[in-house]
Design an enzyme around this catalytic site. Structure first.
Site, PDB file in Angstrom:
ATOM      1  N   GLU A 189      66.343  17.327   5.458  1.00  0.00           N
ATOM      2  CA  GLU A 189      65.848  18.700   5.553  1.00  0.00           C
ATOM      3  C   GLU A 189      65.648  19.291   4.147  1.00  0.00           C
ATOM      4  OE1 GLU A 189      64.527  20.394   7.745  1.00  0.00           O
ATOM      5  OE2 GLU A 189      64.675  22.463   7.052  1.00  0.00           O
TER       6      GLU A 189
ATOM      7  N   LYS B 194      53.038  27.662  11.622  1.00  0.00           N
ATOM      8  CA  LYS B 194      54.348  27.957  12.215  1.00  0.00           C
ATOM      9  C   LYS B 194      54.495  27.295  13.577  1.00  0.00           C
ATOM     10  CE  LYS B 194      58.255  29.946  12.218  1.00  0.00           C
ATOM     11  NZ  LYS B 194      59.167  29.304  11.277  1.00  0.00           N
TER      12      LYS B 194
ATOM     13  N   TRP C   6      61.401  41.446  22.325  1.00  0.00           N
ATOM     14  CA  TRP C   6      61.286  40.009  22.090  1.00  0.00           C
ATOM     15  C   TRP C   6      62.321  39.384  23.007  1.00  0.00           C
ATOM     16  CZ3 TRP C   6      63.793  35.756  19.737  1.00  0.00           C
ATOM     17  CH2 TRP C   6      62.924  34.725  19.376  1.00  0.00           C
TER      18      TRP C   6
ATOM     19  N   GLU D 112      57.540  21.097   1.598  1.00  0.00           N
ATOM     20  CA  GLU D 112      56.747  22.102   2.314  1.00  0.00           C
ATOM     21  C   GLU D 112      56.360  23.276   1.424  1.00  0.00           C
ATOM     22  OE1 GLU D 112      57.943  22.610   6.908  1.00  0.00           O
ATOM     23  OE2 GLU D 112      59.634  22.814   5.554  1.00  0.00           O
TER      24      GLU D 112
ATOM     25  N   CYS E  52      63.600  42.419  18.646  1.00  0.00           N
ATOM     26  CA  CYS E  52      63.175  43.694  19.238  1.00  0.00           C
ATOM     27  C   CYS E  52      63.184  44.796  18.183  1.00  0.00           C
ATOM     28  CB  CYS E  52      64.122  44.092  20.358  1.00  0.00           C
ATOM     29  SG  CYS E  52      64.344  42.833  21.592  1.00  0.00           S
TER      30      CYS E  52
ATOM     31  N   ARG F 227      57.825  41.911  13.158  1.00  0.00           N
ATOM     32  CA  ARG F 227      59.055  41.254  13.603  1.00  0.00           C
ATOM     33  C   ARG F 227      58.813  40.325  14.801  1.00  0.00           C
ATOM     34  NH1 ARG F 227      63.915  44.078  12.582  1.00  0.00           N
ATOM     35  NH2 ARG F 227      64.548  43.834  14.734  1.00  0.00           N
TER      36      ARG F 227
ATOM     37  N   ASN G 262      68.456  46.879  21.450  1.00  0.00           N
ATOM     38  CA  ASN G 262      68.363  45.581  20.765  1.00  0.00           C
ATOM     39  C   ASN G 262      69.731  44.937  20.840  1.00  0.00           C
ATOM     40  OD1 ASN G 262      65.858  46.365  20.016  1.00  0.00           O
ATOM     41  ND2 ASN G 262      66.286  46.501  17.818  1.00  0.00           N
ATOM     42  N   GLY G 263      69.761  43.608  20.962  1.00  0.00           N
ATOM     43  CA  GLY G 263      71.051  42.916  20.984  1.00  0.00           C
ATOM     44  C   GLY G 263      71.253  42.235  22.318  1.00  0.00           C
TER      45      GLY G 263
ATOM     46  N   LYS H 197      62.086  20.729   3.005  1.00  0.00           N
ATOM     47  CA  LYS H 197      61.884  22.110   2.544  1.00  0.00           C
ATOM     48  C   LYS H 197      61.186  22.101   1.189  1.00  0.00           C
ATOM     49  CE  LYS H 197      62.152  24.325   5.249  1.00  0.00           C
ATOM     50  NZ  LYS H 197      62.429  23.746   6.487  1.00  0.00           N
TER      51      LYS H 197
ATOM     52  N   HIS I 268      68.033  -0.386  -1.335  1.00  0.00           N
ATOM     53  CA  HIS I 268      66.998  -1.230  -0.735  1.00  0.00           C
ATOM     54  C   HIS I 268      65.589  -0.691  -1.018  1.00  0.00           C
ATOM     55  CE1 HIS I 268      70.131  -3.477   1.232  1.00  0.00           C
ATOM     56  NE2 HIS I 268      70.611  -2.356   1.757  1.00  0.00           N
TER      57      HIS I 268
HETATM   58  C1  G6P Z   1      55.771  23.152  12.175  1.00  0.00           C
HETATM   59  C2  G6P Z   1      56.576  24.125  11.351  1.00  0.00           C
HETATM   60  C3  G6P Z   1      57.970  23.555  11.082  1.00  0.00           C
HETATM   61  C4  G6P Z   1      58.643  23.174  12.400  1.00  0.00           C
HETATM   62  C5  G6P Z   1      57.763  22.227  13.205  1.00  0.00           C
HETATM   63  C6  G6P Z   1      58.284  22.004  14.595  1.00  0.00           C
HETATM   64  O1  G6P Z   1      55.458  22.031  11.405  1.00  0.00           O
HETATM   65  O2  G6P Z   1      55.944  24.397  10.123  1.00  0.00           O
HETATM   66  O3  G6P Z   1      58.773  24.508  10.402  1.00  0.00           O
HETATM   67  O4  G6P Z   1      59.858  22.573  12.126  1.00  0.00           O
HETATM   68  O5  G6P Z   1      56.452  22.766  13.354  1.00  0.00           O
HETATM   69  O6  G6P Z   1      58.188  23.217  15.272  1.00  0.00           O
HETATM   70  P1  G6P Z   1      59.034  23.594  16.553  1.00  0.00           P
HETATM   71  O7  G6P Z   1      58.520  24.947  16.920  1.00  0.00           O
HETATM   72  O8  G6P Z   1      58.710  22.575  17.592  1.00  0.00           O
HETATM   73  O9  G6P Z   1      60.470  23.587  16.172  1.00  0.00           O
END
Ligand code: G6P
Length: 607
Positions: free
Chosen positions: A480, A602, A73, A487, A2, A27, A99-100, A484, A503
């Site tokens: 992960e 996203k 939000w 990506e 927010c 935001r 906000n909060g 990262k 293996h």
């Molecule tokens: C996209 C984004 C990732 C995310 C994935 C799953 O590939 O780039 O960062 O982890 O979707 O998204 P979700 O909204 O389902 O967590």
């Protein structure tokens, strides 16, 4: 997240509020509104983007020199016009933006309703307006002071009253608020960008402070009523830098927001040693006791949160868990019945494969539970219940703060299952809660010293391939870390269970393939060290993520990133942070756009 903006001065307030809200659009928000003082308080709110609010204002623009505005939000209550801020009391005498999260809002709401107050929204914020009405005895500042004493949780808020048209009262606890200083006019905002169009002279309000803002000046007080004298400073950031709070990219900003994301997600979920899931979770004790199997379905980074979930739920709640990528789950005819719980994890709440998995599982009779960061998103609407993460909107495409908050939500959910099923003793639950509560501060410590990660990134930024290894809770962390790096830096990377290296991936090892090993304390630590030896014997360089105080690791690894000590299952949260930063700095050195990596989105709403 927010956004708040407020104005008091000699100019027409509406254009200033709208301009401020536009500057907060980045935001993320689902609705917006303003309240303007003009004898009465005129409130105009709209669901959706600011252009909806602007169209409404074209039809009727309230004139006035004092006003507050908000982009919402959703956290409590779906996105809607009724839930949009500002909120008013029963008399229309007071308007508030906030906000909060007000943690005790439901008990306050019940008390206020018992006194005859009527509520128009589902929000926690509306309680503030009614409390101020209740506490008002002729002085708005006193009424707000009394109200603050009744609130638990986090807030940045601004309040106006038709009874006192020459001041705005604002207060801050755990949620940012800044004051903009002008000539015969002053501003309030949740973020600097909101006021940069009007002034560059800014005062930060500290935690537990409130302020009286008039056209002529600002008077700051602590919650203990001590007057505060604070000079303003001049902001030299341009607008874009201000949006990122001085960080180079949203991703770096969001990595640094992770302690808050974890704190907000666990906040108010533990009360007197009990784990409390919000009413929206809809899981009764009988249902929990009847669960015979859990499937976790998710995509991308959320899938890694799911893998953490498997480790944690099986250990704490002793329920068998399978984790699936949603695109597989939806087509693979899994064995599901009424005693199956499906947990769909999705930060956006919109991912097509995860949504389809949820629908399929429901049709087969499973209870479906969501973990999501977006209130009112498709997945949360269709799930039987939701545990929300409170990371705030994430703008960087590659997930960071939403991941750690998903992990935090999983810890909460797992503890809840263990509590209901009696698989953990109360003292064990208490210890885990205490450790979880310490995590945000530990993450803050970790983020203070990241120079070692930067130099490591320099060393390896030209490499063509990386291997990431871990065992147990370290496997999803390693996966992960690899994701990262892939990506955002476009370097090939694989995340693997360390024991599986022999293996296959071991064949790839040579000097030019760095191996990042999650080697935090745990019951397989010695095994991880053996895997490191195997890597070293093939001449590859090792970067280890290890627990603070581990002296031995230096004898084995070329680079060590230390993370604060916490219990093994919780270590996924601190351990992932250096790997996010490693990927970030390598990508920056390679000149990549970390916030918007090529080919990625996203929110993936197509199959
Ligand atoms: C996209 C984004 C990732 C995310 C994935 C799953 O590939 O780039 O960062 O982890 O979707 O998204 P979700 O909204 O389902 O967590």
């Amino acid at each position: 997240m927010c956004g708040i903006v407020g104005y008091i001065g000699k100019q027409d307030t509406v254009p200033i509020l709208v301009d401020g809200l536009k500057r907060l659009e980045y935001r993320g928000y689902d609705s917006a509104g303003i309240a303007v003082l003009n004898g009465e308080i005129s409130v105009i709110r709209r669901l959706g983007k600011l252009k909806e609010l602007e169209s409404a204002l074209l039809e009727s623009t309230p004139a006035g020199f004092v006003g507050i505005g908000h982009t919402r939000w959703a956290t409590h209550g779906k996105p809607s016009e009724e839930n949009a801020h500002p909120h008013t009391d029963c008399t229309g005498g007071f308007a508030v933006v906030h906000n909060g999260i007000i943690e005790n809002y439901s008990s306050l709401r019940e008390e206020l309703q018992a006194k005859g107050h009527t509520f128009d929204s589902e929000t926690d914020t509306e309680t503030i307006a009614h409390l101020v009405e209740e506490n008002y005895k002729g002085d708005l500042l006193d009424a707000v002071k009394a109200t603050i004493k009744q609130l638990k949780g986090s807030f940045a808020m601004a309040i106006i009253s038709k009874h006192e048209p020459d001041r705005i009262i604002a207060a801050r606890k755990d949620s940012p608020l800044v004051l903009g200083i002008g000539d015969g006019e002053n501003f309030i905002a949740s973020d600097i960008p909101a006021i940069l169009g009007s002034t560059r002279e800014v005062i930060f309000l500290n935690n537990d402070e409130l302020v009286e803002v008039t056209g002529d000046g600002v008077n700051i007080f602590t919650f203990n009523d001590v007057a505060v004298d604070r000079d303003s400073f001049t902001v030299h950031w341009d607008f874009e830098a201000a949006e990122k709070r001085g960080y180079e990219d949203f991703m770096l900003k969001e990595i640094h927001e992770q302690p808050v994301a974890v704190k907000e997600t666990i906040r108010s979920r533990f009360q007197k040693g009990k784990v409390v899931l919000e009413t929206s979770s809809n899981l009764t004790d009988d249902m929990v006791k009847a669960i015979s199997k859990i499937f976790i379905v998710a995509c991308g980074t959320s899938y890694h949160a799911g893998l953490v979930g498997k480790n944690v739920i099986e250990n704490w709640a002793r329920i068998p868990v399978e984790v699936d990528v949603a695109s597989e789950f939806r087509y693979r005819n899994p064995i599901i019945n009424e005693s199956t719980l499906v947990v769909a994890i999705s930060q956006s709440g919109e991912t097509a494969d995860t949504l389809a998995s949820l629908r399929g599982a429901k049709a087969d009779g499973a209870k479906v539970f969501a973990i999501s960061n977006v209130v009112g998103s498709s997945i949360t609407r269709e799930a039987d219940g939701t545990v929300y993460t409170h990371a705030g909107p994430e703008i960087g495409v590659a997930a960071t703060k939403t991941l750690v908050s998903q992990m935090a939500a999983i810890y909460v959910l797992s503890l809840y299952l263990a509590q209901v099923r009696g698989t953990l003793a109360q003292n064990e639950i208490n210890n885990i809660i205490a450790e979880l509560n310490e995590l945000p501060e530990k993450m803050n410590e970790l983020l203070k010293d990241i120079n070692g990660i930067k130099s490591c990134a320099m060393e390896f930024s030209d490499c063509k391939s990386f291997l990431f290894l871990g065992r147990g809770i370290g496997v999803p962390v390693a996966m992960e870390g690899a994701l990262k790096l892939k990506e955002i830096s476009y370097i090939h990377a694989e995340g693997y269970a360390a024991g599986e290296m022999k293996h296959g991936p071991i064949a790839l090892l040579e000097r030019s393939v760095p191996v990042v090993v999650v080697a935090t304390e745990g019951h397989t630590y010695e095994k991880v060290i053996s895997n490191i030896q195997e890597v070293k014997a093939r001449d590859a360089q090792v970067v280890a993520v290890a627990t603070e105080g581990d002296k031995e690791i230096k004898n084995h690894a070329d680079y060590v990133f230390y993370v604060p000590r916490t219990s093994e299952l919780l270590s996924a949260i601190p351990a992932v942070v250096p790997l996010q930063l490693l990927a970030y700095y390598i990508a920056k050195i390679r000149g990549c756009n970390v916030d918007q990596p090529r080919n990625l989105a996203k929110s993936v709403t197509v199959e």
